[in-house]
Design a protein around this motif. Structure first.
Motif, PDB file in Angstrom:
ATOM      1  N   PRO A   1       2.471  -0.710 -16.833  1.00 47.98           N
ATOM      2  CA  PRO A   1       2.733  -1.927 -16.060  1.00 47.98           C
ATOM      3  C   PRO A   1       1.813  -2.031 -14.846  1.00 47.98           C
ATOM      4  O   PRO A   1       1.585  -1.043 -14.141  1.00 47.98           O
ATOM      5  N   LYS A   2       1.262  -3.240 -14.649  1.00 50.96           N
ATOM      6  CA  LYS A   2       0.439  -3.534 -13.453  1.00 50.96           C
ATOM      7  C   LYS A   2       1.018  -4.803 -12.859  1.00 50.96           C
ATOM      8  O   LYS A   2       0.489  -5.882 -13.081  1.00 50.96           O
ATOM      9  N   SER A   3       2.082  -4.659 -12.111  1.00 52.54           N
ATOM     10  CA  SER A   3       2.768  -5.852 -11.625  1.00 52.54           C
ATOM     11  C   SER A   3       1.955  -6.582 -10.572  1.00 52.54           C
ATOM     12  O   SER A   3       1.376  -5.953  -9.688  1.00 52.54           O
ATOM     13  N   PRO A   4       1.930  -7.927 -10.651  1.00 52.49           N
ATOM     14  CA  PRO A   4       1.332  -8.690  -9.551  1.00 52.49           C
ATOM     15  C   PRO A   4       2.206  -8.637  -8.297  1.00 52.49           C
ATOM     16  O   PRO A   4       1.759  -8.990  -7.210  1.00 52.49           O
ATOM     17  N   ALA A   5       3.462  -8.217  -8.453  1.00 56.77           N
ATOM     18  CA  ALA A   5       4.332  -8.069  -7.277  1.00 56.77           C
ATOM     19  C   ALA A   5       3.798  -6.942  -6.410  1.00 56.77           C
ATOM     20  O   ALA A   5       3.210  -5.976  -6.911  1.00 56.77           O
ATOM     21  N   GLN A   6       3.968  -7.089  -5.099  1.00 55.42           N
ATOM     22  CA  GLN A   6       3.523  -6.051  -4.165  1.00 55.42           C
ATOM     23  C   GLN A   6       4.723  -5.373  -3.526  1.00 55.42           C
ATOM     24  O   GLN A   6       5.776  -5.995  -3.362  1.00 55.42           O
TER      25      GLN A   6
ATOM     26  N   GLU B   1      12.250   7.196   5.901  1.00 54.30           N
ATOM     27  CA  GLU B   1      10.907   6.764   5.560  1.00 54.30           C
ATOM     28  C   GLU B   1      10.848   6.551   4.059  1.00 54.30           C
ATOM     29  O   GLU B   1      11.479   7.298   3.300  1.00 54.30           O
ATOM     30  N   VAL B   2      10.109   5.536   3.661  1.00 56.66           N
ATOM     31  CA  VAL B   2       9.958   5.264   2.233  1.00 56.66           C
ATOM     32  C   VAL B   2       8.477   5.215   1.884  1.00 56.66           C
ATOM     33  O   VAL B   2       7.686   4.642   2.626  1.00 56.66           O
ATOM     34  N   ASN B   3       8.123   5.836   0.786  1.00 54.75           N
ATOM     35  CA  ASN B   3       6.783   5.690   0.226  1.00 54.75           C
ATOM     36  C   ASN B   3       6.900   4.896  -1.072  1.00 54.75           C
ATOM     37  O   ASN B   3       7.703   5.255  -1.941  1.00 54.75           O
ATOM     38  N   VAL B   4       6.109   3.840  -1.160  1.00 55.04           N
ATOM     39  CA  VAL B   4       6.028   3.073  -2.404  1.00 55.04           C
ATOM     40  C   VAL B   4       4.561   3.036  -2.776  1.00 55.04           C
ATOM     41  O   VAL B   4       3.753   2.442  -2.052  1.00 55.04           O
ATOM     42  N   GLY B   5       4.208   3.664  -3.881  1.00 52.95           N
ATOM     43  CA  GLY B   5       2.788   3.791  -4.207  1.00 52.95           C
ATOM     44  C   GLY B   5       2.089   4.487  -3.049  1.00 52.95           C
ATOM     45  O   GLY B   5       2.496   5.559  -2.619  1.00 52.95           O
ATOM     46  N   TYR B   6       1.038   3.834  -2.510  1.00 48.71           N
ATOM     47  CA  TYR B   6       0.296   4.451  -1.404  1.00 48.71           C
ATOM     48  C   TYR B   6       0.776   3.952  -0.045  1.00 48.71           C
ATOM     49  O   TYR B   6       0.213   4.310   0.980  1.00 48.71           O
ATOM     50  N   GLN B   7       1.804   3.092  -0.026  1.00 48.08           N
ATOM     51  CA  GLN B   7       2.278   2.561   1.250  1.00 48.08           C
ATOM     52  C   GLN B   7       3.445   3.376   1.754  1.00 48.08           C
ATOM     53  O   GLN B   7       4.172   3.989   0.979  1.00 48.08           O
ATOM     54  N   SER B   8       3.640   3.315   3.046  1.00 50.10           N
ATOM     55  CA  SER B   8       4.766   4.044   3.609  1.00 50.10           C
ATOM     56  C   SER B   8       5.296   3.310   4.841  1.00 50.10           C
ATOM     57  O   SER B   8       4.525   2.767   5.634  1.00 50.10           O
TER      58      SER B   8
ATOM     59  N   ASP C   1      17.431  -3.193   6.731  1.00 48.26           N
ATOM     60  CA  ASP C   1      16.087  -3.486   6.229  1.00 48.26           C
ATOM     61  C   ASP C   1      16.133  -3.585   4.702  1.00 48.26           C
ATOM     62  O   ASP C   1      16.922  -2.898   4.042  1.00 48.26           O
ATOM     63  N   VAL C   2      15.267  -4.443   4.177  1.00 53.71           N
ATOM     64  CA  VAL C   2      15.184  -4.676   2.729  1.00 53.71           C
ATOM     65  C   VAL C   2      13.757  -4.364   2.296  1.00 53.71           C
ATOM     66  O   VAL C   2      12.814  -4.836   2.938  1.00 53.71           O
ATOM     67  N   PHE C   3      13.589  -3.568   1.259  1.00 54.22           N
ATOM     68  CA  PHE C   3      12.234  -3.415   0.724  1.00 54.22           C
ATOM     69  C   PHE C   3      12.242  -3.537  -0.790  1.00 54.22           C
ATOM     70  O   PHE C   3      13.284  -3.418  -1.433  1.00 54.22           O
ATOM     71  N   VAL C   4      11.057  -3.832  -1.322  1.00 55.52           N
ATOM     72  CA  VAL C   4      10.952  -4.048  -2.765  1.00 55.52           C
ATOM     73  C   VAL C   4       9.945  -3.065  -3.348  1.00 55.52           C
ATOM     74  O   VAL C   4       8.877  -2.823  -2.778  1.00 55.52           O
ATOM     75  N   VAL C   5      10.337  -2.488  -4.459  1.00 58.01           N
ATOM     76  CA  VAL C   5       9.518  -1.499  -5.170  1.00 58.01           C
ATOM     77  C   VAL C   5       9.125  -2.125  -6.503  1.00 58.01           C
ATOM     78  O   VAL C   5       9.962  -2.271  -7.390  1.00 58.01           O
TER      79      VAL C   5
ATOM     80  N   ALA D   1       5.481   4.391  -7.718  1.00 50.61           N
ATOM     81  CA  ALA D   1       6.258   5.591  -7.392  1.00 50.61           C
ATOM     82  C   ALA D   1       7.030   5.378  -6.094  1.00 50.61           C
ATOM     83  O   ALA D   1       6.493   4.879  -5.110  1.00 50.61           O
ATOM     84  N   LEU D   2       8.298   5.751  -6.140  1.00 50.14           N
ATOM     85  CA  LEU D   2       9.181   5.608  -4.970  1.00 50.14           C
ATOM     86  C   LEU D   2       9.611   6.983  -4.490  1.00 50.14           C
ATOM     87  O   LEU D   2      10.026   7.837  -5.287  1.00 50.14           O
ATOM     88  N   GLN D   3       9.508   7.161  -3.183  1.00 52.43           N
ATOM     89  CA  GLN D   3       9.966   8.401  -2.579  1.00 52.43           C
ATOM     90  C   GLN D   3      10.673   8.043  -1.276  1.00 52.43           C
ATOM     91  O   GLN D   3      10.167   7.242  -0.493  1.00 52.43           O
TER      92      GLN D   3
END
Ligand code: 1HN
Length: 351
Positions: free
Chosen positions: A44-49, A297-304, A311-315, A320-322
């Motif tokens: 999967p290569k989602s256009p969602a960020q 702290e949350v890491n999603v892909g290369y973002q953190s 707070d609301v975040f989207v993966v 990868a979620l950490q």
């Protein structure tokens, strides 16, 4: 897929192909070979960020909407959380919609029903209620409330403070299927057909009415999952062994079937003790996560990002979620997992 590379295409051949594509376009045709690899990606290569909405930064802007338009005029006074990779499409993932809804003291959001299914997660303020098919439930912070497809629902605020909750709907899924219907009620507030707590007593106490025989995909008749029960369960299991990738994580179910509360949206509650760090995990269901308690702290892909309460975040799918909690953290999340599982598509990879 690893065959030798084809010879380079000459300029004249390229021009000939382009002219051909133009001619066939007149007949509404286009060559598969130009798009095949995008259509069938190796993963999967989602256009969602990946993105985060920090409640402390948004709260004032949400309240500002209350000075610009009434709940009655808006029908639903909501700020849509739009995925930055999918602007203009009213979605937070490819299949799901999310928004922050505000209802002020004395206001009513009038009764209607639609084929889209909805969930609410109460974030801020007290005194509001939601009514679902003739039964009201008082909304308390952290309560997970559902309005299944085609159920009548209206909201009101009987208290004296603004109330804000997160809405999650399967709008993009229903839009994709072109299966949207909606209807307004003549009564702006539904008549009470059952006392508050009736559905929870009948369907949510490890019992069901003696002649109740739900079909496997029926949504649950329990339309509120009170936060105090969720919290108590998570705290009780947090004394036992944790899952390295998920900490202590439960999924909400229809207690009569064990299936997801609604067929199109799955929901989860997770406890991460202070200091706990999950190992990274990726899954095909793009997921919306809300911090109800604690911080970390949350890491999603290369973002953190750091996250705090509300707070609301989207993966996005397959990122990868950490998660790392620096104070005991209680996380709510929802995704289209039951849809993917019903279709045999859901995958999870523990890294
Ligand atoms: C809706 O009915 C609600 O009932 C919230 O509170 C958000 C977004 C799109 C369509 C219907 C609600 C909605 C919605």
């Amino acid at each position: 897929m690893n065959a030798a590379k084809p010879d380079p295409v000459s300029l004249s051949a390229q021009r000939e192909r382009a002219a051909y594509y133009e001619r066939i376009a007149a007949n509404h045709m286009t060559p598969l070979w130009e798009v095949l690899h995008a259509l069938v990606p190796t993963q999967p290569k989602s256009p969602a960020q990946a993105a985060i909405w920090r409640y402390a930064e948004l709260r004032e802007q949400v309240l500002e909407a209350g000075r610009l338009i009434s709940a009655e005029e808006a029908e639903r006074r909501v700020l849509i959380l739009e995925n930055p990779g999918l602007r203009g499409q009213s979605c937070i993932t490819q299949s799901l919609y999310a928004g922050l809804q505000l209802i002020l003291p004395g206001e009513v959001a009038p009764a209607h029903r639609h084929t889209q299914s909805a969930l609410r997660l109460v974030l801020d303020g007290e005194g509001a209620y939601t009514a679902v098919d003739g039964e009201r439930t008082t909304m308390r912070r952290g309560d997970f409330i559902i309005t299944p497809s085609w159920t009548w629902h209206d909201h009101g605020n009987l208290g004296n403070e603004p109330v804000v909750w997160l809405d999650g709907l399967d709008i993009p899924t229903v839009r994709f299927l072109d299966a949207g219907f909606a209807e307004k009620s003549e009564l702006s507030s539904q008549q009470a057909l059952h006392p508050e707590g009736d559905a929870l007593a009948r369907y949510g106490a490890n019992m069901v009415p003696v002649d109740y025989a739900p079909k496997p995909a029926d949504p649950t008749r329990v339309f509120v999952y009170p936060f105090e029960r969720t919290r108590a369960s998570l705290q009780a299991i947090a004394h036992g062994a944790s899952d390295p990738h998920h900490g202590f994580k439960l999924r909400y179910v229809n207690p009569a079937t064990g299936a997801s509360p609604m067929p199109t949206i799955g929901a989860f509650a997770q406890w991460l003790p202070a200091g706990f760090e999950t190992r990274p995990v990726q899954a095909t269901d793009g997921t919306v996560v809300v911090c109800l308690e604690g911080s970390g702290e949350v890491n999603v892909g290369y973002q953190s990002w750091r996250f705090h309460e509300s707070d609301v975040f989207v993966v996005p799918s397959w990122q990868a979620l950490q998660l790392r909690a620096d104070r005991d953290a209680l996380m709510f999340s929802f995704s289209d997992r039951p849809v993917q599982q019903a279709l045999g598509l859901w995958r999870e990879q523990r890294l």
